[in-house]
Design an enzyme around this catalytic site. Structure first.
Site, mmCIF file in Angstrom:
data_model
loop_
_atom_site.group_PDB
_atom_site.id
_atom_site.type_symbol
_atom_site.label_atom_id
_atom_site.label_comp_id
_atom_site.label_asym_id
_atom_site.label_seq_id
_atom_site.Cartn_x
_atom_site.Cartn_y
_atom_site.Cartn_z
ATOM 1 N N LYS A 23 0.842 -1.192 0.000
ATOM 2 C CA LYS A 23 0.000 0.000 0.000
ATOM 3 C C LYS A 23 0.880 1.245 0.000
ATOM 4 C CE LYS A 23 -3.827 1.014 0.839
ATOM 5 N NZ LYS A 23 -4.636 0.824 2.043
ATOM 6 N N ASN A 54 12.420 6.097 7.645
ATOM 7 C CA ASN A 54 12.949 5.086 8.551
ATOM 8 C C ASN A 54 11.951 3.947 8.706
ATOM 9 O OD1 ASN A 54 15.418 6.412 9.256
ATOM 10 N ND2 ASN A 54 14.364 7.628 10.809
#
Length: 316
Positions: free
Chosen positions: A68, A213
């Site tokens: 997604k 991150n």
């Protein structure tokens, strides 16, 4: 065919839009069998396929991912491609709603029936059984996106992108991730069983295609918590840990023996404290923080086994 026109780019106002091969003599390594995939669909499809192809090579098992917005919601390996997608989808069903599916192996009827039953934008695979393709072509009254990719395709070693009219160029991240990456165990507990090494491989390869991150929790061949795109490392660990907690609450499985991997070093021991809350027993991370000693000490406190891989896996 070396070019495919798209309806629009990331947003409807971004026109024109297309995918194409820069070498005009080279055909696209994919074929649209159903539907009309868009710009983001193709970004999810191509990133997802790289992930599952690498998982299959690294583990020898069929692999699937639920993608997604250019990050995986879940990824898994299992003994069949249908089971692999079932596990990948069940990692974070909320985030997987409207996903793009990538499969390492031929899509069979069992897998197609699972896909038929869920809300999804499309699927990419190296091949499809005839009956499976017909099932998928009926989804969304024929509008479901089905892409077939050439499994023998080898991309160019240099990749490029444009930002604000400026061209960026770098070598592809061809880093091979396997069990040899866990040889440098820096904690008092040196025991990382083969099952945990497989989970760490799943976590690391998932990280390789997750917007940084990022931190990934894995269990039983499955990424069960993905913390993507956070500016703070502890926020990644918390987000992924919360998703892992939800997974165990849904499945009623014992919350222990969990593996976690990070795309860059843990800068503080607070990441270990949060990981421990979710049953983490094994960790793989690059190492290299000025506080490595504090992080190792925290692992020793909880008898967690941690390996330094020496490798960063940023993805943007």
């Amino acid at each position: 065919m070396n070019e495919l026109q798209l309806k629009y780019g990331c947003n409807p106002n971004q026109k024109p839009s297309r995918i194409y091969m820069e070498d005009c003599g080279t055909p696209l390594p994919l074929e649209v069998l159903s539907g009309t995939p868009g710009y983001i669909n193709f970004m999810d499809a191509l990133n997802g396929y790289q992930l599952v192809k690498e998982l299959k090579v690294a583990t020898g098992l069929p692999a699937a991912t639920s993608f997604k917005h250019v990050s995986p919601a879940g990824a898994a390996v299992c003994t069949s491609i249908a089971s692999a997608y079932g596990k990948a989808r069940n990692a974070d069903p909320l985030s997987s709603y409207g996903d793009f599916i990538a499969l390492s192996d031929k899509c069979d009827v069992e897998t197609a029936n699972i896909i038929k039953s869920v809300v999804s934008d499309g699927v990419i695979a190296p091949d499809y059984d005839t009956e499976a393709l017909e099932i998928l072509r009926q989804k969304r009254k024929g509008g479901y996106n089905v892409i077939k990719i050439n499994s023998e395709y080898i991309p160019a070693p240099i990749e490029r992108r444009h930002i604000y009219g400026i061209t960026f160029e770098q070598g592809r991240n061809e880093l091979l991730i396997d069990k040899s990456m866990f040889s440098n165990i820096v904690t008092e507990n040196k025991d990382i069983p083969d099952s945990a090494k497989t989970d760490l491989i799943v976590a690391l390869i998932t990280l390789k295609y997750t917007q940084s991150n990022s931190v990934v929790y894995a269990y039983d061949g499955q990424a069960i918590g993905v913390g993507a795109g956070q500016q703070s490392r502890i926020a990644c660990t918390q987000l992924a840990g919360n998703k892992a907690d939800d997974f165990f609450a849904r499945t009623k499985l014992p919350q222990k023996g969990v593996s976690v991997a990070s795309d860059a070093f843990f800068p503080f021991a607070d990441n270990i404290e949060r990981a421990k809350e979710s049953g983490v027993a094994y960790i793989a991370q690059p190492g290299g923080s000025i506080r490595d000693d504090e992080v190792i000490e925290a692992c020793n406190k909880y008898k967690i086994a941690m390996a330094f891989t020496g490798i960063r896996l940023f993805h943007h």
